[in-house]
Scaffold this motif. Structure first.
Motif, PDB file in Angstrom:
ATOM      1  N   UNK A  88      25.969  18.678   8.631  1.00  0.00           N
ATOM      2  CA  UNK A  88      25.978  19.045   9.957  1.00  0.00           C
ATOM      3  C   UNK A  88      27.435  19.640  10.351  1.00  0.00           C
ATOM      4  N   UNK A  89      27.462  20.427  11.335  1.00  0.00           N
ATOM      5  CA  UNK A  89      28.710  21.395  11.454  1.00  0.00           C
ATOM      6  C   UNK A  89      29.533  20.233  12.101  1.00  0.00           C
ATOM      7  N   UNK A  90      30.982  20.445  12.086  1.00  0.00           N
ATOM      8  CA  UNK A  90      31.887  19.377  12.288  1.00  0.00           C
ATOM      9  C   UNK A  90      32.575  19.869  13.421  1.00  0.00           C
ATOM     10  N   UNK A  91      32.897  18.796  14.405  1.00  0.00           N
ATOM     11  CA  UNK A  91      33.614  18.997  15.484  1.00  0.00           C
ATOM     12  C   UNK A  91      35.121  19.316  15.308  1.00  0.00           C
ATOM     13  N   UNK A  92      35.609  18.998  14.028  1.00  0.00           N
ATOM     14  CA  UNK A  92      36.867  19.196  13.843  1.00  0.00           C
ATOM     15  C   UNK A  92      37.585  20.678  13.333  1.00  0.00           C
ATOM     16  N   UNK A  93      36.326  21.587  13.506  1.00  0.00           N
ATOM     17  CA  UNK A  93      36.562  22.874  12.852  1.00  0.00           C
ATOM     18  C   UNK A  93      36.958  23.855  13.792  1.00  0.00           C
ATOM     19  N   UNK A  94      37.186  25.034  13.466  1.00  0.00           N
ATOM     20  CA  UNK A  94      37.390  26.279  14.298  1.00  0.00           C
ATOM     21  C   UNK A  94      36.120  26.736  15.065  1.00  0.00           C
ATOM     22  N   UNK A  95      35.063  26.708  14.300  1.00  0.00           N
ATOM     23  CA  UNK A  95      33.891  26.957  15.016  1.00  0.00           C
ATOM     24  C   UNK A  95      33.614  26.213  16.344  1.00  0.00           C
ATOM     25  N   UNK A  96      33.715  24.847  16.245  1.00  0.00           N
ATOM     26  CA  UNK A  96      33.549  24.004  17.721  1.00  0.00           C
ATOM     27  C   UNK A  96      34.706  24.351  18.486  1.00  0.00           C
ATOM     28  N   UNK A  97      35.865  24.716  18.273  1.00  0.00           N
ATOM     29  CA  UNK A  97      36.998  25.134  19.391  1.00  0.00           C
ATOM     30  C   UNK A  97      36.379  26.451  20.037  1.00  0.00           C
ATOM     31  N   UNK A  98      35.993  27.278  19.066  1.00  0.00           N
ATOM     32  CA  UNK A  98      35.523  28.728  19.720  1.00  0.00           C
ATOM     33  C   UNK A  98      34.380  28.516  20.629  1.00  0.00           C
ATOM     34  N   UNK A  99      33.389  27.698  20.257  1.00  0.00           N
ATOM     35  CA  UNK A  99      32.180  27.499  21.065  1.00  0.00           C
ATOM     36  C   UNK A  99      32.671  27.006  22.591  1.00  0.00           C
ATOM     37  N   UNK A 100      33.547  25.850  22.449  1.00  0.00           N
ATOM     38  CA  UNK A 100      34.022  25.268  23.659  1.00  0.00           C
ATOM     39  C   UNK A 100      34.616  26.220  24.508  1.00  0.00           C
ATOM     40  N   UNK A 101      35.487  27.297  23.880  1.00  0.00           N
ATOM     41  CA  UNK A 101      35.840  28.195  24.688  1.00  0.00           C
ATOM     42  C   UNK A 101      34.924  29.175  25.477  1.00  0.00           C
ATOM     43  N   UNK A 102      33.786  29.614  24.669  1.00  0.00           N
ATOM     44  CA  UNK A 102      32.852  30.424  24.895  1.00  0.00           C
ATOM     45  C   UNK A 102      31.869  29.697  26.292  1.00  0.00           C
ATOM     46  N   UNK A 103      31.800  28.537  26.173  1.00  0.00           N
ATOM     47  CA  UNK A 103      31.060  27.756  27.097  1.00  0.00           C
ATOM     48  C   UNK A 103      31.948  27.579  28.534  1.00  0.00           C
ATOM     49  N   UNK A 104      33.185  27.551  28.246  1.00  0.00           N
ATOM     50  CA  UNK A 104      33.980  27.601  29.535  1.00  0.00           C
ATOM     51  C   UNK A 104      34.181  28.867  30.104  1.00  0.00           C
ATOM     52  N   UNK A 105      33.941  29.943  29.152  1.00  0.00           N
ATOM     53  CA  UNK A 105      33.590  31.402  29.758  1.00  0.00           C
ATOM     54  C   UNK A 105      32.562  32.030  30.324  1.00  0.00           C
ATOM     55  N   UNK A 106      31.457  30.960  30.480  1.00  0.00           N
ATOM     56  CA  UNK A 106      30.258  31.312  30.724  1.00  0.00           C
ATOM     57  C   UNK A 106      29.537  32.198  29.709  1.00  0.00           C
ATOM     58  N   UNK A 107      29.677  32.112  28.720  1.00  0.00           N
ATOM     59  CA  UNK A 107      29.064  33.135  27.646  1.00  0.00           C
ATOM     60  C   UNK A 107      28.015  32.335  26.806  1.00  0.00           C
ATOM     61  N   UNK A 108      28.059  31.095  26.774  1.00  0.00           N
ATOM     62  CA  UNK A 108      26.729  30.450  26.150  1.00  0.00           C
ATOM     63  C   UNK A 108      26.616  29.047  26.740  1.00  0.00           C
TER      64      UNK A 108
END
Length: 241
Positions: free
Chosen positions: A149-169
């Motif tokens: 499973x993808x891990x919440x501690x990685x860069x990918x998760x951080x970038x996804x959270x930023x994209x959610x905040x920006x309304x992109x995903x």
């Protein structure tokens, strides 16, 4: 596929696998995941192994070449067809089923081992739980499961959270993300749910099993901006079942 949306999982995977089995990482003859190679040494010789989300047969070909009997599920008819063709070329026996992961069509206590790499997290959490229930059902008591499973501690998760905040995903439920834009590249799987786990979430998902090993497989991103990675879990169906 006219009049079909890529948000339909089967359509999306057909768009990906119609390009054939030559993908450098996931193609039929691509190198296996190192975790799969290590895990294979723990399976009884000649055991019957199910690849859940087998794609075009990357791990089916490797494990079949190790002498295991192989079966596989994939939602893409092209994935199963290409796996069958690769197995025929390699003289590997293969039982393939076109299905989503929440329905496994084999009888109870069929398999010695099941693996699912880079696949099971492409569902909502409730569907992941249903899938794991099916895996437990078709495993023999003491049977093995390798899953990641993808891990919440990685860069990918951080970038996804930023994209959610920006309304992109969209974050369709906690730590489960979907990119619903219509103009994604057809080889991109971001149209699928991506469920990310911390350790507590992962242990809860795997509560039907006995955990043998649980580790993070992390690597530095190509641009050096941070670490990317996943959880790798090796578990078994309890012998007392």
């Amino acid at each position: 596929m006219p009049n079909a949306s890529k948000s339909d999982e089967r359509v999306g995977w057909e768009l990906i696998w119609r390009h054939g089995n030559g993908h450098p990482r996931y193609g039929s003859y691509a190198a296996p995941d190192p975790a799969v190679m290590e895990w294979a040494a723990t399976i009884a010789a000649g055991g019957f192994v199910l690849d859940l989300g087998c794609g075009v047969g990357r791990h089916v070909i490797h494990l079949g070449g190790c002498g295991f009997r192989m079966a596989g599920i994939d939602i893409s008819p092209s994935g199963i067809r290409l796996t069958q063709e690769a197995c025929a070329d390699s003289r590997i026996s293969f039982e393939g089923q076109v299905s989503d992961m929440t329905t496994v069509h084999w009888p109870d206590r069929t398999f010695d081992a099941v693996l699912s790499t880079s696949t099971i997290h492409h569902q909502k959490r409730e569907e992941i739980i249903r899938t794991l229930g099916q895996v437990r059902r078709v495993l023999k008591p003491g049977g093995l499961l390798l899953v990641d499973f993808p891990c919440t501690d990685g860069l990918d998760y951080q970038l996804l959270r930023e994209r959610v905040a920006a309304g992109q995903i969209a974050e369709i439920e906690p730590s489960t993300f979907v990119d619903q834009r219509p103009d994604l590249d057809e080889m991109d799987d971001d149209f699928l749910p991506h469920h990310y786990c911390d350790e507590d979430d992962l242990r809860d998902l795997l509560r039907l099993f006995q955990i043998i090993g649980l580790r993070k497989a992390m690597r530095k991103s190509h641009d050096g901006a941070g670490m990317r990675g996943k959880w790798v879990a090796s578990v078994r169906r309890p012998l007392a079942d």
